[in-house]
Design an enzyme around this catalytic site. Structure first.
Site, PDB file in Angstrom:
ATOM      1  N   HIS A 201     -62.190 -65.923 -36.453  1.00  0.00           N
ATOM      2  CA  HIS A 201     -63.467 -65.396 -36.923  1.00  0.00           C
ATOM      3  C   HIS A 201     -63.513 -63.875 -36.940  1.00  0.00           C
ATOM      4  O   HIS A 201     -64.366 -63.283 -37.585  1.00  0.00           O
ATOM      5  CB  HIS A 201     -64.636 -65.978 -36.110  1.00  0.00           C
ATOM      6  CG  HIS A 201     -64.731 -65.513 -34.705  1.00  0.00           C
ATOM      7  ND1 HIS A 201     -64.368 -66.302 -33.633  1.00  0.00           N
ATOM      8  CD2 HIS A 201     -65.158 -64.351 -34.179  1.00  0.00           C
ATOM      9  CE1 HIS A 201     -64.576 -65.631 -32.509  1.00  0.00           C
ATOM     10  NE2 HIS A 201     -65.049 -64.449 -32.821  1.00  0.00           N
ATOM     11  N   ASP A 234     -59.518 -71.452 -33.971  1.00  0.00           N
ATOM     12  CA  ASP A 234     -60.059 -70.090 -33.913  1.00  0.00           C
ATOM     13  C   ASP A 234     -58.991 -69.087 -33.469  1.00  0.00           C
ATOM     14  O   ASP A 234     -59.232 -68.219 -32.632  1.00  0.00           O
ATOM     15  CB  ASP A 234     -61.283 -70.000 -32.996  1.00  0.00           C
ATOM     16  CG  ASP A 234     -62.089 -68.718 -33.241  1.00  0.00           C
ATOM     17  OD1 ASP A 234     -61.917 -68.123 -34.324  1.00  0.00           O
ATOM     18  OD2 ASP A 234     -62.861 -68.307 -32.354  1.00  0.00           O
ATOM     19  N   SER A 317     -64.206 -60.494 -29.010  1.00  0.00           N
ATOM     20  CA  SER A 317     -63.466 -61.616 -29.584  1.00  0.00           C
ATOM     21  C   SER A 317     -62.053 -61.230 -29.971  1.00  0.00           C
ATOM     22  O   SER A 317     -61.810 -60.190 -30.578  1.00  0.00           O
ATOM     23  CB  SER A 317     -64.166 -62.134 -30.833  1.00  0.00           C
ATOM     24  OG  SER A 317     -65.210 -62.984 -30.491  1.00  0.00           O
TER      25      SER A 317
END
Length: 476
Positions: A201, A234, A317
């Site tokens: 992402h 992910d 992230s």
């Protein structure tokens, strides 16, 4: 129920679902934990962010979704848990689910999670964007932290020593689409050839011809390209163009050997503050977590996560979660946010509340190696469609699969093992399975071909069967 590493019952999951640290924001009430908005890209308003939830149920299946056989819904909305592509996009193990809601029981956080990479501009960056906007009126969100502490020397094995050694091998990633929308996340050096591991992402905005850069703590910036990305896991791998010859890959640890209470160190760019170091402990292992970046038609990601209380915020992230020796044990991916308020609302919480989730490095390493080798992710599967209802005490094989297809793939692993519609899977090896998403996350901790023991209930009786997991090569 209890988690594998705890002997007491886990408290109910928080009132709001976890959110990925670096992705577009979900609807009010769930905040992305990911990308920090890029300078020059205005933060979206609360009313302009798409909801982080699965698309409407297929016609004729109110409140239900076919389960993703590889572990996530197919492009049309159905989610799969490990099967091969076929008519209707079924990947082999579909699941059916009601509207997303926090899970209880085992403490599984199966709901829309905010992605850690904030995507600035019109796509939405959720609470992370709003906070960055409110607290930085200049619009600049990237602040380089000092990487040295003067002449003071840190003792070997200290957190300061670990940080000093690891920081030069971490990068702040900026991803932008062709229309200029994008955000900031984190990554770390995987090998000397210039491969960087991060979250899917984090780089999603740059997948279709966008721009990608990686900046080291010393200020050197490199253009980069996406080598492969796996939305279900992910995980993504990018490669630096004109990579320097002195790259030092971060050492990889063994996430299976971590125990609750072990020290953790997180490095990232929370709200664009590059080279930020935070510390905590392993709060839990094998925590079932499902995340979505909130984008229309996007597939959720599933993980059996390492839970940590190290402060993780939007922008973290893709960054490394390290052990006390400085070895990578996970990739920071999502956070839990409090319930109300949403995008800057009065009751919401857009930053860390001590509930962060990382993809175990043992799984991420395998995924990264496959992406570098072929550019495509490989997903393990059982080849059965399971319900996402949380009231059945396990993962129930549905009566039908995607588009009315068979819920058990003919000739697939589940079929060969004798599993049938209506069976409720309650354990995979020694892991308690309390829902379809939990089963998906556990399947994906394995490689295709691995032999596992399935415990299931049929007509009030408990049975066990061994099966070899199948495989599917995913397009992302």
């Amino acid at each position: 129920m209890s988690t594998e590493n705890e002997g007491t019952a886990v408290p109910p999951a928080p009132s709001a679902p976890p959110v990925p640290v670096d992705a577009p924001a979900p609807a009010p009430g769930a905040a992305p934990e990911g990308h920090a908005p890029s300078a020059g890209n205005p933060a979206p308003t609360a009313g302009g962010v798409p909801a982080a939830q699965l698309p409407p149920a297929p016609p004729g299946q109110p409140g239900a979704y076919p389960a993703a056989e590889a572990g996530w819904p197919a492009p049309a909305g159905p989610a799969y848990m490990g099967g091969d592509g076929g008519a209707g996009g079924v990947w082999g193990a579909s699941y059916q689910q009601p509207a997303p809601k926090p899970k209880k029981g085992r403490g599984g956080l199966v709901a829309a999670i905010l992605v850690a990479a904030l995507v600035a501009g019109g796509v939405g960056g959720g609470i992370g964007y709003q906070l960055a906007k409110n607290e930085n009126s200049s619009g600049s969100t990237t602040v380089a932290a000092a990487t040295s502490g003067g002449d003071v020397k840190s003792s070997s094995g200290s957190i300061a020593a670990v940080a000093a050694k690891a920081l030069p091998s971490t990068v702040t990633i900026e991803a932008a689409s062709n229309n200029g929308q994008g955000g900031t996340g984190t990554g770390f050096v995987f090998d000397t050839q210039g491969h960087i591991i991060t979250n899917n992402h984090v780089v999603a905005e740059a997948v279709d011809g966008g721009k990608l850069t990686a900046t080291f703590p010393n200020g050197k910036k490199y253009d980069a390209e996406i080598i492969g990305h796996a939305q279900g896991y992910d995980v993504a791998v990018i490669k630096l163009k004109n990579a320097p010859s002195d790259l030092k890959p971060l050492p990889l640890g063994d996430s299976d050997q971590m125990v609750v209470g072990d020290t953790t160190i997180a490095i990232g760019a929370p709200f664009g503050l590059s080279n930020t170091v935070t510390t905590g402990i392993i709060s839990a292992k094998n925590r079932p977590v499902a995340s979505s970046d909130g984008a229309s038609g996007s597939r959720p990601s599933y993980m059996s996560a390492l839970q940590t209380d190290a402060s993780i915020n939007p922008g973290n992230s893709g960054g490394p979660l390290l052990d006390a020796r400085g070895a990578v044990i996970g990739i920071n991916s999502a956070i839990q946010s409090t319930a109300s308020g949403g995008l800057g609302g009065s009751g919401g919480q857009s930053g860390s509340i001590g509930l962060g989730f990382a993809i175990p490095i043992n799984q991420a390493k395998y995924v990264a190696q496959e992406l570098i080798k072929t550019g495509k992710p490989v997903y393990a599967k059982i080849g059965a469609s399971v319900s996402l209802e949380d009231s059945v005490g396990g993962a129930k094989i549905t009566d039908r699969g995607t588009g009315g297809s068979a819920s058990v793939e003919t000739g697939g692993p589940a079929d060969k093992a004798g599993l049938k519609p209506g069976d409720v899977i309650t354990k995979l090896d020694d892991r308690v399975i309390d829902s379809g998403p939990t089963l998906i996350g556990e399947i994906w901790t394995h490689k295709p071909g691995d032999k596992v023991t399935i415990t299931y209930q049929r007509d009030g009786r408990t049975h066990t069967v061994d099966l070899a997991l199948g495989s599917r090569i995913g397009d992302n």
